[in-house]
Design a protein around this motif. Structure first.
Motif, PDB file in Angstrom:
ATOM      1  N   LEU A  28       0.873  -1.106  -0.128  1.00  0.00           N
ATOM      2  CA  LEU A  28      -0.101  -0.065  -0.233  1.00  0.00           C
ATOM      3  C   LEU A  28       0.941   1.397   0.155  1.00  0.00           C
ATOM      4  CD1 LEU A  28      -2.958  -0.953   2.745  1.00  0.00           C
ATOM      5  CD2 LEU A  28      -2.875  -0.789  -0.090  1.00  0.00           C
ATOM      6  N   LEU A  29       1.891   1.232   0.730  1.00  0.00           N
ATOM      7  CA  LEU A  29       2.739   2.446   0.673  1.00  0.00           C
ATOM      8  C   LEU A  29       3.351   2.679  -0.383  1.00  0.00           C
ATOM      9  CD1 LEU A  29       4.003   4.644   2.651  1.00  0.00           C
ATOM     10  CD2 LEU A  29       5.942   2.934   2.986  1.00  0.00           C
ATOM     11  N   ALA A  30       3.826   1.466  -1.053  1.00  0.00           N
ATOM     12  CA  ALA A  30       4.543   1.511  -2.569  1.00  0.00           C
ATOM     13  C   ALA A  30       3.525   2.394  -3.556  1.00  0.00           C
ATOM     14  CB  ALA A  30       5.066   0.468  -2.873  1.00  0.00           C
ATOM     15  N   GLY A  31       2.201   1.772  -3.615  1.00  0.00           N
ATOM     16  CA  GLY A  31       1.434   2.176  -4.287  1.00  0.00           C
ATOM     17  C   GLY A  31       1.121   3.701  -4.043  1.00  0.00           C
ATOM     18  N   ALA A  32       1.011   4.059  -2.747  1.00  0.00           N
ATOM     19  CA  ALA A  32       0.735   5.339  -2.700  1.00  0.00           C
ATOM     20  C   ALA A  32       1.910   6.489  -3.038  1.00  0.00           C
ATOM     21  CB  ALA A  32       0.537   5.758  -1.224  1.00  0.00           C
ATOM     22  N   VAL A  33       3.024   5.813  -2.690  1.00  0.00           N
ATOM     23  CA  VAL A  33       4.264   6.778  -3.440  1.00  0.00           C
ATOM     24  C   VAL A  33       4.113   6.868  -4.885  1.00  0.00           C
ATOM     25  CG1 VAL A  33       6.726   6.589  -3.684  1.00  0.00           C
ATOM     26  CG2 VAL A  33       5.661   6.388  -1.383  1.00  0.00           C
ATOM     27  N   LEU A  34       3.951   5.470  -5.499  1.00  0.00           N
ATOM     28  CA  LEU A  34       3.911   5.799  -6.968  1.00  0.00           C
ATOM     29  C   LEU A  34       2.714   6.509  -7.439  1.00  0.00           C
ATOM     30  CD1 LEU A  34       4.833   1.927  -7.916  1.00  0.00           C
ATOM     31  CD2 LEU A  34       5.908   3.818  -8.384  1.00  0.00           C
ATOM     32  N   LEU A  35       1.514   6.466  -6.785  1.00  0.00           N
ATOM     33  CA  LEU A  35       0.577   7.294  -7.077  1.00  0.00           C
ATOM     34  C   LEU A  35       0.891   8.948  -7.111  1.00  0.00           C
ATOM     35  CD1 LEU A  35      -2.240   7.476  -8.120  1.00  0.00           C
ATOM     36  CD2 LEU A  35      -3.050   7.572  -5.788  1.00  0.00           C
TER      37      LEU A  35
END
Length: 162
Positions: A28-35
Motif C-alpha cells: 500500500l505504501l509503495a502504491g501511494a508513493v507511485l501514485l
C-alpha cells in the motif's frame, strides 16, 4: 525411571519471515508513493506541454511577419492580448504607462513600479522599440531579436499565470 518414548526436546523458534514478498502495508505504501509520483510527473508534463504550446503560438505569429517592422507590430499585438488576462484595461495603456505595466514584477501586476532603462526590461531600448518600431520604415533586426526574447518571456509568464 524415564520412559524412552517421552523424549523432551528444546523449544525451537519458527524461522524469520522472508524478505519477499513484503507485507500488505508495504504494498500500500509503495502504491501511494507511485501514485503521488505519477500525479506530480503528470502535472509537470502537462505544464511543459502548455509552455511549448504557448511558445509555439508566439513563435508562429512572429514567423508570419515578413519584415522586422511587422514583427514588432506582431509582438505588440501578442503582448496586449496577453495583458488582458492580467488586467482587462491593460490593452488600452499607452506610452510609458504601457511600458511600466510590462515591467511590473510577476504576481504583483496591480502595484505600480517605475521601469528604468538600466533594469534590462521594457523601460529601456526594447520598450522604445515596442512603442515606435511598428511605425518606423526600417528597424534593426538585432534590436528586434532582443525585444523578441524579452517579449516572449513576458508573454509566456502572463499566459501561464492564469
Amino acid at each position: 525411571m524415564q520412559d524412552p518414548t517421552l523424549l523432551l526436546r528444546d523449544i525451537h523458534q519458527p524461522p524469520a519471515p522472508p524478505f519477499w514478498p513484503p507485507a500488505p502495508g508495504w504494498w500500500l505504501l509503495a502504491g501511494a508513493v507511485l501514485l503521488v509520483l505519477g500525479i506530480v510527473m503528470g502535472l509537470r508534463w502537462k505544464r511543459a506541454r502548455r509552455r511549448r504550446e504557448i511558445a509555439a503560438i508566439f513563435d508562429n505569429a512572429l514567423d508570419e511577419a515578413a519584415t522586422p517592422t511587422a514583427e514588432v507590430a506582431a509582438i505588440s499585438q501578442l503582448l496586449r492580448r496577453a495583458a488582458r488576462r492580467i488586467d482587462p484595461e491593460a490593452d488600452r495603456l499607452q506610452g510609458d504607462a504601457w511600458l511600466a505595466f510590462l515591467d511590473r514584477p510577476a504576481g504583483n501586476t496591480r502595484r505600480s513600479r517605475k521601469a528604468s532603462a538600466t533594469d534590462g526590461g521594457f523601460g529601456g531600448a526594447p520598450g522604445r522599440l515596442l512603442l515606435e518600431g511598428a511605425f518606423r520604415p526600417e528597424v534593426d533586426p538585432a534590436d528586434v531579436a532582443t525585444l523578441r526574447s524579452l517579449a516572449r518571456a513576458r508573454f509566456q509568464q502572463w499566459m501561464l499565470d492564469q
